[in-house]
Design a protein around this motif. Structure first.
Motif, mmCIF file in Angstrom:
data_model
loop_
_atom_site.group_PDB
_atom_site.id
_atom_site.type_symbol
_atom_site.label_atom_id
_atom_site.label_comp_id
_atom_site.label_asym_id
_atom_site.label_seq_id
_atom_site.Cartn_x
_atom_site.Cartn_y
_atom_site.Cartn_z
ATOM 1 N N THR A 170 0.803 -1.188 -0.025
ATOM 2 C CA THR A 170 -0.146 -0.327 -0.330
ATOM 3 C C THR A 170 1.012 0.854 0.042
ATOM 4 O OG1 THR A 170 -1.609 -1.043 1.405
ATOM 5 C CG2 THR A 170 -1.744 1.000 1.336
ATOM 6 N N ALA A 171 1.820 1.368 0.923
ATOM 7 C CA ALA A 171 2.679 2.636 1.418
ATOM 8 C C ALA A 171 3.495 2.218 -1.043
ATOM 9 C CB ALA A 171 3.561 1.606 2.142
ATOM 10 N N GLY A 172 3.670 1.680 -1.357
ATOM 11 C CA GLY A 172 4.488 1.681 -2.450
ATOM 12 C C GLY A 172 3.677 2.173 -3.534
ATOM 13 N N ALA A 173 2.666 1.979 -3.399
ATOM 14 C CA ALA A 173 1.190 2.322 -4.497
ATOM 15 C C ALA A 173 0.993 3.845 -4.312
ATOM 16 C CB ALA A 173 -0.061 1.480 -4.160
ATOM 17 N N ILE A 174 1.378 4.371 -3.314
ATOM 18 C CA ILE A 174 0.831 5.770 -2.681
ATOM 19 C C ILE A 174 1.953 7.045 -2.666
ATOM 20 C CG2 ILE A 174 -0.019 7.286 -0.637
ATOM 21 C CD1 ILE A 174 -0.946 4.993 0.867
ATOM 22 N N ILE A 175 3.254 6.194 -2.521
ATOM 23 C CA ILE A 175 4.330 6.750 -2.706
ATOM 24 C C ILE A 175 4.490 6.683 -4.271
ATOM 25 C CG2 ILE A 175 6.899 6.614 -2.282
ATOM 26 C CD1 ILE A 175 5.938 5.079 0.108
ATOM 27 N N CYS A 176 4.700 5.405 -5.064
ATOM 28 C CA CYS A 176 4.723 6.096 -6.389
ATOM 29 C C CYS A 176 3.643 7.271 -7.134
ATOM 30 C CB CYS A 176 4.601 4.922 -7.008
ATOM 31 S SG CYS A 176 5.810 3.648 -6.555
ATOM 32 N N GLY A 177 2.334 6.998 -6.545
ATOM 33 C CA GLY A 177 1.697 7.800 -7.077
ATOM 34 C C GLY A 177 1.555 9.134 -6.643
ATOM 35 N N ALA A 178 2.058 9.781 -5.462
ATOM 36 C CA ALA A 178 2.711 10.839 -4.427
ATOM 37 C C ALA A 178 3.505 11.466 -5.632
ATOM 38 C CB ALA A 178 2.489 10.590 -3.323
ATOM 39 N N PHE A 179 5.258 10.623 -5.684
ATOM 40 C CA PHE A 179 5.799 11.283 -6.193
ATOM 41 C C PHE A 179 5.890 11.677 -7.804
ATOM 42 C CE2 PHE A 179 7.240 10.883 -2.092
ATOM 43 C CZ PHE A 179 8.523 11.963 -1.676
ATOM 44 N N PHE A 180 5.048 10.509 -8.237
ATOM 45 C CA PHE A 180 4.526 11.299 -9.691
ATOM 46 C C PHE A 180 4.369 12.451 -10.498
ATOM 47 C CE2 PHE A 180 0.711 10.518 -12.968
ATOM 48 C CZ PHE A 180 1.846 10.604 -14.484
ATOM 49 N N GLY A 181 3.509 12.543 -9.509
ATOM 50 C CA GLY A 181 2.490 13.624 -9.407
ATOM 51 C C GLY A 181 3.780 15.114 -9.010
ATOM 52 N N ASP A 182 3.880 14.776 -7.720
ATOM 53 C CA ASP A 182 5.422 16.366 -7.637
ATOM 54 C C ASP A 182 6.722 16.124 -8.311
ATOM 55 O OD1 ASP A 182 7.307 17.814 -6.747
ATOM 56 O OD2 ASP A 182 6.599 16.445 -4.734
ATOM 57 N N LYS A 183 6.453 15.259 -9.584
ATOM 58 C CA LYS A 183 7.721 15.521 -10.591
ATOM 59 C C LYS A 183 6.692 15.838 -12.436
ATOM 60 C CE LYS A 183 9.814 12.146 -14.298
ATOM 61 N NZ LYS A 183 10.205 11.383 -14.958
ATOM 62 N N MET A 184 5.085 16.089 -12.433
ATOM 63 C CA MET A 184 4.643 15.979 -13.544
ATOM 64 C C MET A 184 3.981 16.766 -13.240
ATOM 65 S SD MET A 184 6.437 14.180 -15.397
ATOM 66 C CE MET A 184 5.038 14.118 -16.893
ATOM 67 N N SER A 185 3.762 17.440 -12.210
ATOM 68 C CA SER A 185 2.924 19.031 -11.979
ATOM 69 C C SER A 185 3.758 20.079 -12.157
ATOM 70 C CB SER A 185 2.616 18.735 -10.529
ATOM 71 O OG SER A 185 1.971 20.124 -10.555
ATOM 72 N N PRO A 186 3.261 20.903 -12.700
ATOM 73 C CA PRO A 186 3.434 22.485 -13.049
ATOM 74 C C PRO A 186 3.631 23.206 -11.555
ATOM 75 C CG PRO A 186 1.759 22.688 -14.313
ATOM 76 C CD PRO A 186 1.363 20.983 -13.855
ATOM 77 N N LEU A 187 3.206 22.771 -11.136
ATOM 78 C CA LEU A 187 2.665 23.584 -9.938
ATOM 79 C C LEU A 187 4.245 23.275 -8.188
ATOM 80 C CD1 LEU A 187 -1.045 23.395 -8.820
ATOM 81 C CD2 LEU A 187 0.223 25.134 -10.072
ATOM 82 N N SER A 188 5.021 22.234 -8.370
ATOM 83 C CA SER A 188 5.703 21.374 -7.727
ATOM 84 C C SER A 188 6.950 22.195 -7.827
ATOM 85 C CB SER A 188 5.767 19.868 -8.358
ATOM 86 O OG SER A 188 7.180 19.339 -8.131
ATOM 87 N N ASP A 189 7.290 22.818 -6.653
ATOM 88 C CA ASP A 189 8.577 23.557 -6.996
ATOM 89 C C ASP A 189 9.731 22.872 -6.962
ATOM 90 O OD1 ASP A 189 9.150 21.294 -4.565
ATOM 91 O OD2 ASP A 189 9.003 23.029 -3.205
ATOM 92 N N SER A 190 9.572 21.315 -7.429
ATOM 93 C CA SER A 190 10.782 20.220 -7.297
ATOM 94 C C SER A 190 10.824 20.315 -9.019
ATOM 95 C CB SER A 190 10.674 18.750 -6.792
ATOM 96 O OG SER A 190 9.686 18.288 -7.542
ATOM 97 N N THR A 191 10.387 20.242 -9.840
ATOM 98 C CA THR A 191 9.447 20.508 -11.148
ATOM 99 C C THR A 191 9.869 22.077 -11.606
ATOM 100 O OG1 THR A 191 7.857 18.842 -10.734
ATOM 101 C CG2 THR A 191 7.933 20.596 -13.131
ATOM 102 N N ILE A 192 9.659 23.023 -11.384
ATOM 103 C CA ILE A 192 10.242 24.061 -11.346
ATOM 104 C C ILE A 192 11.475 24.496 -11.258
ATOM 105 C CG2 ILE A 192 10.221 26.632 -10.327
ATOM 106 C CD1 ILE A 192 6.989 25.672 -9.618
ATOM 107 N N LEU A 193 11.924 24.209 -10.307
ATOM 108 C CA LEU A 193 13.964 24.242 -9.963
ATOM 109 C C LEU A 193 14.324 23.518 -10.895
ATOM 110 C CD1 LEU A 193 16.001 24.990 -7.905
ATOM 111 C CD2 LEU A 193 15.673 22.925 -6.085
#
Length: 494
Positions: A170-193
């Motif tokens: 369960t944790a693996g599925a949630i983490i994959c989804g959370a960091f996928f969105g963090d990476k692909m979202s134009p709102l993400s600070d990591s994406t912008i940086l």
């Protein structure tokens, strides 16, 4: 700015982020220092069961001595630690706020409400794929993996535990989804940086990441679908589910009102409001619902916010799922992140990290394949040493941007490499701040969920394939070369 060294023969005289290192470091000494650091860290945690915060505190002395051996005075070493430690302010504040928010959301019935409807609506066979998709959608919309883990991720974890799905999966599925969105979202600070430090436009950067992220995500989704179909039905315990839902209805007033704190936080994050401010408003809204709707006193909720929510529902299973949160519950994570950043500050400030990777940069020889592998290695080693996606993007981008430009490679190739290793790979490094935070939010050890964060292992494979074949490796246009003001491109080989 650091003092410019007189001896230019050693590699740490190289300029990184506009700073010169005061004393030179040989590659052998840098390698010895890093291996000794990791050896002590892993021996203490794995062989003797020491906590990460204790090991980083003890390693302060070791790393300090290694840096002082180069010629630095202790006050200079300590200042290096303080400078890097200051970068932990925002993530550590978020950690503390989320601890408080968890307690108020338990008391308000927000999380129990999500658990109740999750058990009523989600089939155990399709739970893992559902968790992946929900976490992905939330993180894409909000641009924050941490916000996703502390809200939707926390609730999904409780649902998974109630359904009997193995918690590391369960944790693996949630983490994959959370960091996928963090990476692909134009709102993400990591994406912008990552895009800005590499010199790429955010939209171009995101589009270029689709080549690696989409196929890796599809494979990850298929794996979780298969695992759910294989283990979900076996895990389902109708009697247990009935026990949980009936206990929740007896102990909480469950209605649409309980969703208000969650909706407020997600709406604010989507609008781009600061994570700290959004989560704090989630705390206050949870407090109001807990007092007005669930009947708790203000002083009771304040105590929960400090020491954690504790319930005696008559069901040991429900008590285990719901009794958590509080300011003090996340002090361990707070200390790990802070101490890890301080110790990293010594290694980075003295130029040890730069000395370790600079020879690799010089040996790329214009090969797309070598440039990509070196970039990925720098991103990984920086993430492992620095415990921070911020530091990973800055160091990797600073070291490799000119290399990509000189070899006629578009900056989005560099930013994609940074994200595919630095962002997606952060939670699989057990002492990385992202892994620690995920572990605290989801209640699963980083060593336990490590094998199930499939997206982190699969995505870099596509980077390597593209580097070897030349596919999707975009070249610089002539006007972009002029803007960068660099010498003509070297010959490039795959």
């Amino acid at each position: 700015m650091r003092e410019k060294p007189e001896n230019h023969s050693n590699i740490t005289a190289e300029l990184v982020e506009g700073k010169f290192y005061k004393h030179s470091v040989s590659f052998k000494y840098a390698l010895f220092s890093v291996l000794l650091f990791f050896g002590c860290l892993l021996t203490g945690t794995l062989a003797f069961g020491a906590s990460l915060e204790l090991m980083f505190l003890l390693l302060w002395i070791l790393v300090g001595l290694l840096v002082m051996k180069l010629g630095y005075k202790y006050n200079e070493v300590q200042n290096m630690a303080w400078e890097m430690g200051k970068q932990s302010f925002e993530p550590n504040t978020i950690i503390l706020v989320v601890g408080v928010m968890i307690a108020t959301w338990m008391a308000s019935g927000t999380i129990p409400y999500v658990i109740y409807w999750g058990l009523e609506m989600i089939s155990p066979q399709y739970f893992l794929i559902t968790a992946l998709l929900l976490a992905s959608a939330t993180s894409l919309a909000t641009g924050t993996s941490w916000g996703t883990l502390g809200t939707v991720g926390l609730a999904l974890m409780a649902v998974g535990n109630a359904l009997g799905v193995p918690s590391p999966m369960t944790a693996g599925a949630i983490i994959c989804g959370a960091f996928f969105g963090d990476k692909m979202s134009p709102l993400s600070d990591s994406t912008i940086l990552a895009s800005s430090i590499s010199g790429a436009k955010v939209t171009t950067h995101i589009k270029h990441m689709l080549w690696t992220t989409v196929p890796a995500y599809v494979i990850t989704a298929v794996i979780f679908l298969f695992l759910g179909l294989k283990y979900g039905k076996e895990a389902m315990n109708l009697q247990q589910i009935q026990e949980i839902t009936s206990t929740l209805t007896k102990n909480f007033d469950l209605s649409w009102i309980q969703v208000i704190p969650l909706v407020i936080v997600l709406a604010l994050l989507i609008k781009g409001v600061s994570s700290i401010v959004s989560l704090l408003l989630g705390v206050f809204s949870g407090l109001i619902v807990a007092v007005l709707n669930q009947g708790y006193g203000v002083s009771e909720v304040f105590n929960m916010m400090t020491n954690g929510f504790v319930i005696q529902s008559g069901s040991e299973l429900v008590d285990t799922i719901l009794s958590r949160g509080g300011l003090f519950s996340l002090m361990s994570s707070f200390l790990v992140v802070y101490l890890a950043m301080c110790v990293t500050g010594m290694l980075e400030g003295a130029g040890i990290l730069n000395a370790l990777v600079e020879p690799l940069v010089k040996r790329t020889d214009g090969s797309v394949f070598k440039i990509t592998l070196v970039t990925m290695f720098i991103a990984f080693i920086t993430s492992a040493i620095g415990s921070s996606m911020l530091l990973t993007a800055i160091v990797t981008g600073s070291l490799m941007r000119a290399v990509f430009t000189r070899n006629n490679l578009a900056p989005e190739n560099l930013s994609r490499n940074i994200e595919d290793v630095g962002t997606i790979g952060a939670p699989i490094i057990p002492w990385n701040s992202n892994a620690i935070y995920a572990s605290q939010m989801l209640g699963v050890s980083p060593f336990a969920f490590f094998p199930y964060v499939y997206l982190a292992f699969i995505t870099p494979i596509f980077d390597i394939i593209y580097a070897a074949t030349g596919l999707t490796m975009k070249k610089l246009k002539s006007e972009e070369l002029e803007d960068e003001n660099v010498p003509p491109a070297q010959h490039i080989s795959s």
